[in-house]
Design an enzyme around this catalytic site. Structure first.
Site, PDB file in Angstrom:
ATOM      1  N   SER A 144       0.854  -1.177   0.000  1.00 32.38           N
ATOM      2  CA  SER A 144       0.000   0.000   0.000  1.00 32.38           C
ATOM      3  C   SER A 144       0.894   1.233   0.000  1.00 32.38           C
ATOM      4  O   SER A 144       1.736   1.377   0.883  1.00 32.38           O
ATOM      5  CB  SER A 144      -0.881  -0.041   1.254  1.00 32.38           C
ATOM      6  OG  SER A 144      -1.600   1.159   1.392  1.00 32.38           O
ATOM      7  N   LYS A 170      -1.130  -0.901  -4.429  1.00 32.20           N
ATOM      8  CA  LYS A 170      -2.336  -0.119  -4.106  1.00 32.20           C
ATOM      9  C   LYS A 170      -1.881   1.292  -3.815  1.00 32.20           C
ATOM     10  O   LYS A 170      -0.940   1.493  -3.053  1.00 32.20           O
ATOM     11  CB  LYS A 170      -3.030  -0.753  -2.896  1.00 32.20           C
ATOM     12  CG  LYS A 170      -3.885   0.156  -2.047  1.00 32.20           C
ATOM     13  CD  LYS A 170      -4.681  -0.647  -1.045  1.00 32.20           C
ATOM     14  CE  LYS A 170      -4.736   0.013   0.311  1.00 32.20           C
ATOM     15  NZ  LYS A 170      -5.455  -0.801   1.304  1.00 32.20           N
ATOM     16  N   LYS A 172      -2.960   5.202  -2.529  1.00 31.69           N
ATOM     17  CA  LYS A 172      -3.960   5.982  -1.817  1.00 31.69           C
ATOM     18  C   LYS A 172      -4.378   7.152  -2.701  1.00 31.69           C
ATOM     19  O   LYS A 172      -3.522   7.767  -3.359  1.00 31.69           O
ATOM     20  CB  LYS A 172      -3.366   6.508  -0.507  1.00 31.69           C
ATOM     21  CG  LYS A 172      -2.990   5.406   0.469  1.00 31.69           C
ATOM     22  CD  LYS A 172      -4.232   4.825   1.099  1.00 31.69           C
ATOM     23  CE  LYS A 172      -3.890   3.839   2.197  1.00 31.69           C
ATOM     24  NZ  LYS A 172      -5.108   3.281   2.808  1.00 31.69           N
ATOM     25  N   ASP A 197      -7.200   3.256  -3.202  1.00 30.76           N
ATOM     26  CA  ASP A 197      -7.894   3.244  -1.909  1.00 30.76           C
ATOM     27  C   ASP A 197      -8.194   4.679  -1.502  1.00 30.76           C
ATOM     28  O   ASP A 197      -7.279   5.490  -1.327  1.00 30.76           O
ATOM     29  CB  ASP A 197      -7.004   2.570  -0.855  1.00 30.76           C
ATOM     30  CG  ASP A 197      -7.673   2.487   0.510  1.00 30.76           C
ATOM     31  OD1 ASP A 197      -8.856   2.876   0.629  1.00 30.76           O
ATOM     32  OD2 ASP A 197      -7.012   2.025   1.466  1.00 30.76           O
ATOM     33  N   GLU A 222     -11.219   0.969  -3.483  1.00 27.32           N
ATOM     34  CA  GLU A 222     -11.517   0.607  -2.102  1.00 27.32           C
ATOM     35  C   GLU A 222     -12.147   1.780  -1.355  1.00 27.32           C
ATOM     36  O   GLU A 222     -11.627   2.900  -1.393  1.00 27.32           O
ATOM     37  CB  GLU A 222     -10.202   0.184  -1.431  1.00 27.32           C
ATOM     38  CG  GLU A 222     -10.382  -0.384  -0.040  1.00 27.32           C
ATOM     39  CD  GLU A 222      -9.062  -0.863   0.563  1.00 27.32           C
ATOM     40  OE1 GLU A 222      -8.035  -0.901  -0.151  1.00 27.32           O
ATOM     41  OE2 GLU A 222      -9.072  -1.190   1.753  1.00 27.32           O
ATOM     42  N   ASP A 247     -13.890  -1.608   2.889  1.00 34.69           N
ATOM     43  CA  ASP A 247     -12.980  -1.803   4.023  1.00 34.69           C
ATOM     44  C   ASP A 247     -13.713  -1.300   5.273  1.00 34.69           C
ATOM     45  O   ASP A 247     -14.367  -2.079   5.977  1.00 34.69           O
ATOM     46  CB  ASP A 247     -11.673  -1.031   3.755  1.00 34.69           C
ATOM     47  CG  ASP A 247     -10.730  -0.970   4.945  1.00 34.69           C
ATOM     48  OD1 ASP A 247     -10.947  -1.692   5.929  1.00 34.69           O
ATOM     49  OD2 ASP A 247      -9.754  -0.192   4.910  1.00 34.69           O
ATOM     50  N   LYS A 271     -10.028  -7.178   7.684  1.00 36.22           N
ATOM     51  CA  LYS A 271      -9.054  -6.766   8.699  1.00 36.22           C
ATOM     52  C   LYS A 271      -9.591  -7.235  10.035  1.00 36.22           C
ATOM     53  O   LYS A 271     -10.700  -6.852  10.436  1.00 36.22           O
ATOM     54  CB  LYS A 271      -8.947  -5.236   8.760  1.00 36.22           C
ATOM     55  CG  LYS A 271      -8.130  -4.592   7.676  1.00 36.22           C
ATOM     56  CD  LYS A 271      -8.111  -3.078   7.893  1.00 36.22           C
ATOM     57  CE  LYS A 271      -7.387  -2.385   6.758  1.00 36.22           C
ATOM     58  NZ  LYS A 271      -7.658  -0.924   6.748  1.00 36.22           N
ATOM     59  N   GLY A 299      -4.214  -4.353   5.899  1.00 31.24           N
ATOM     60  CA  GLY A 299      -3.159  -4.132   6.887  1.00 31.24           C
ATOM     61  C   GLY A 299      -3.401  -2.866   7.664  1.00 31.24           C
ATOM     62  O   GLY A 299      -4.065  -1.948   7.183  1.00 31.24           O
TER      63      GLY A 299
HETATM   64  O1  NPG Z   1       0.259  -2.546   4.771  1.00 31.77           O
HETATM   65  O2  NPG Z   1      -0.300  -2.402   6.846  1.00 31.77           O
HETATM   66  C1  NPG Z   1      -0.304  -1.973   5.702  1.00 31.77           C
HETATM   67  C2  NPG Z   1      -1.014  -0.680   5.428  1.00 31.77           C
HETATM   68  C3  NPG Z   1      -2.171  -0.866   4.526  1.00 31.77           C
HETATM   69  O3  NPG Z   1      -3.081   1.083   3.547  1.00 31.77           O
HETATM   70  C4  NPG Z   1      -3.043   0.357   4.509  1.00 31.77           C
HETATM   71  N1  NPG Z   1      -3.740   0.581   5.596  1.00 31.77           N
HETATM   72  O4  NPG Z   1      -6.754   2.227   4.957  1.00 31.77           O
HETATM   73  O5  NPG Z   1      -6.172   0.197   4.793  1.00 31.77           O
HETATM   74  C5  NPG Z   1      -5.934   1.350   5.147  1.00 31.77           C
HETATM   75  C6  NPG Z   1      -4.597   1.709   5.738  1.00 31.77           C
HETATM   76  C7  NPG Z   1      -4.601   2.112   7.181  1.00 31.77           C
HETATM   77  C8  NPG Z   1      -3.458   2.065   7.904  1.00 31.77           C
HETATM   78  C9  NPG Z   1      -5.708   2.554   7.821  1.00 31.77           C
HETATM   79  C10 NPG Z   1      -3.409   2.423   9.242  1.00 31.77           C
HETATM   80  C11 NPG Z   1      -5.654   2.921   9.150  1.00 31.77           C
HETATM   81  C12 NPG Z   1      -4.514   2.851   9.841  1.00 31.77           C
END
Ligand code: NPG
Length: 377
Positions: A144, A170, A172, A197, A222, A247, A271, A299
Site C-alpha cells: 500500500s 495499491k 492511496k 484506496d 476501495e 474496508d 481486517k 493491513g
Molecule cells: O500494509 O499495513 C499496511 C497498510 C495498509 O493502507 C493500509 N492501511 O486504509 O487500509 C488502510 C490503511 C490504514 C493504515 C488505515 C493504518 C488505518 C490505519
C-alpha cells in the site's frame, strides 16, 4: 468453514498493556492524514503456561475509525480485560462472547482475543495458521503506497516496490490526487495489478469523477464513500465499471452479508481489528466465500505480532487476491519480533511455530514502550 478444532482453555493471570511508538521508515499519507510514527498497543496475556501476544491496531487519533489509542487503552483496562480475567479460565473462542455486552471497540477486543489465542495455541504447540484453516504456506504480498508529494514521486516509490518484488500495488487517493496519480502509475508501469484506496474521501456526488478511473482497468476501488454509506456504495457501484471493495464499512460478518445483499461490495477487505478479532474475520471470509465474493487481507501497519497473524489469515482459501501483507521493512527499520516478515519471491511466509510463531525482541519492545500497565487478577 468454521474453526475445525477449537483450542483448549487457558487460565488467565493478567494482561500487560503497552503503548509503543515505532518510527516509520517513511511518512505514510492517506486521505485522513500523515503518520511518521506508528502508535500501537501491544497486549501480553499472562498464563501459568506462558505468555500470549496480541496487538491493538488503533491509531493516535480517530481518523480511520472511531477508535483511537487512548479510547482502546481505557476500554481495555476498565472493561474488557477485567471481564476476561473474571472468567479466569476460558477457551479463546469464548472471548468474543464475554466481550459482547460492550458495544463497539472492535480493535480493542481483537487485540485482547489475539493474545488469548496465542497463549492457548502456544500451550498446545499448535500454529495459528493451522488453527484458522490455512491452505497455503506463503501468501502473495501487495504493498500500500501512501500519497506522495507529486505524481513523479509516486512513480519513483512504486518503482522501488516493484523492484523489491511486490506483486500488487495499491495507491492511496483523495480528491485532487486521484486521476492524475493513477494515470502516472499506469503510464509508467503498464498493466501491473493496480488498486486505489480512497479511505472514505468521496461522496456519491463524485460518481462522475470516480468513473474516470474506469479507463485504468483497476482491480478495484476501495472504500470510496463513508463507513455507513452502504446504499450509496451500491448506487456508486452501478455507475462504475471498476469493482467496489469495502474496508471501513465491513465491521462484522453481518455487515458483510448486508453489503453483499445490497450490491455494495464486489470485493471485501478483511481486517481482524476492524471486525473485532481473527475469529470474526474468518466468519467474514466464510460469508464472502459462500457468496462468491473474493476477499483479501488488509493491513494496519502491524508490528511483527499482527503481521504474523495476518499472514496466517491470508492463507485461508477464500483469500484469492493479494493482500496488504508486506514485509516488515516496508514500514519499520526495527520491529519488535526477532524474525520480522520478509519478502521472498513476492511472498510472505506463514509462520509455523506454536501460536503466532514469533518471538518477541524484548529489548526492542522496551525501547519503543512509552506507557505500560499490568492488570492482575
Ligand atoms: O500494509 O499495513 C499496511 C497498510 C495498509 O493502507 C493500509 N492501511 O486504509 O487500509 C488502510 C490503511 C490504514 C493504515 C488505515 C493504518 C488505518 C490505519
Amino acid at each position: 468453514m468454521p474453526i475445525a478444532r477449537p483450542a483448549a482453555s487457558v487460565t488467565l493471570d493478567g494482561f500487560e498493556l503497552r503503548v509503543l511508538h515505532i518510527p516509520l521508515v517513511s511518512p505514510f499519507t492517506t486521505s485522513f492524514g500523515t503518520e511518521t510514527v506508528r502508535e500501537v498497543i501491544v497486549v501480553r496475556a499472562l498464563t501459568p503456561d506462558g505468555d500470549g501476544w496480541g496487538e491493538i491496531v488503533t491509531q493516535a487519533a480517530p481518523l480511520y475509525s472511531s477508535e483511537y489509542t487512548q479510547s482502546a487503552w481505557d476500554v481495555a483496562l476498565r472493561f474488557l480485560a477485567p471481564a476476561i480475567l473474571d472468567a479466569r479460565t476460558l477457551a479463546p473462542e469464548q472471548v468474543a462472547g464475554v466481550l459482547e455486552p460492550f458495544v463497539g471497540h472492535r480493535m480493542a477486543k481483537a487485540g485482547l482475543e489475539l493474545a488469548v489465542l496465542d497463549a492457548a495455541l502456544r500451550a498446545e504447540g499448535r500454529a495459528f495458521g493451522e488453527y484458522l484453516g490455512a491452505v497455503r504456506d506463503a501468501v502473495p504480498s501487495g504493498v500500500s503506497v501512501g500519497i506522495q508529494a507529486d505524481p513523479a514521486a509516486l512513480v519513483d516509490r512504486v518503482g522501488g516496490y516493484l523492484d523489491e518484488g511486490y506483486v500488487r500495488i495499491k495507491i492511496k487517493i483523495k480528491p485532487g490526487r486521484d486521476v492524475a496519480d493513477t494515470a502516472a502509475v499506469r503510464d509508467a508501469f503498464g498493466a501491473i495489478p493496480l488498486r486505489v484506496d480512497a479511505n472514505s474521501a468521496y461522496t456519491l456526488a463524485d460518481a462522475e469523477l470516480l468513473a474516470e478511473l474506469d479507463r485504468f482497468d483497476l482491480l478495484l476501488i476501495e472504500q470510496p464513500l463513508q463507513e455507513d454509506d452502504l446504499v450509496d456504495h451500491a448506487a456508486l457501484a452501478r455507475r462504475l465499471r471498476t469493482p467496489v471493495c469495502l474496508d471501513e464499512s465491513i465491521v462484522s460478518a453481518k455487515a458483510a452479508t448486508d453489503a453483499i445483499a445490497l450490491g455494495a461490495a464486489a470485493v471485501v477487505n478483511v481486517k481482524a481489528g476492524r471486525v473485532g478479532g481473527y475469529l470474526e474475520a474468518v466468519r467474514v471470509h466464510d460469508v464472502c466465500r459462500d457468496a462468491g465474493i473474493p476477499v483479501w487481507c488488509g493491513g494496519m501497519l502491524e508490528t511483527g505480532i499482527g503481521r504474523a497473524a495476518n499472514a496466517a489469515l491470508a492463507a485461508l482459501p477464500g483469500f484469492t487476491l493479494p493482500g496488504d501483507v508486506s514485509a516488515s521493512s516496508r514500514f519499520y527499520a526495527r520491529d519488535i519480533v526477532t524474525e520480522p516478515a520478509v519478502l521472498e519471491d513476492g511472498h510472505v511466509r506463514v509462520p509455523t511455530g506454536p501460536g503466532l510463531g514469533i518471538e518477541i525482541d524484548q529489548v526492542a519492545l522496551d525501547d519503543f514502550t512509552v506507557e505500560r500497565t499490568l492488570l492482575r487478577r
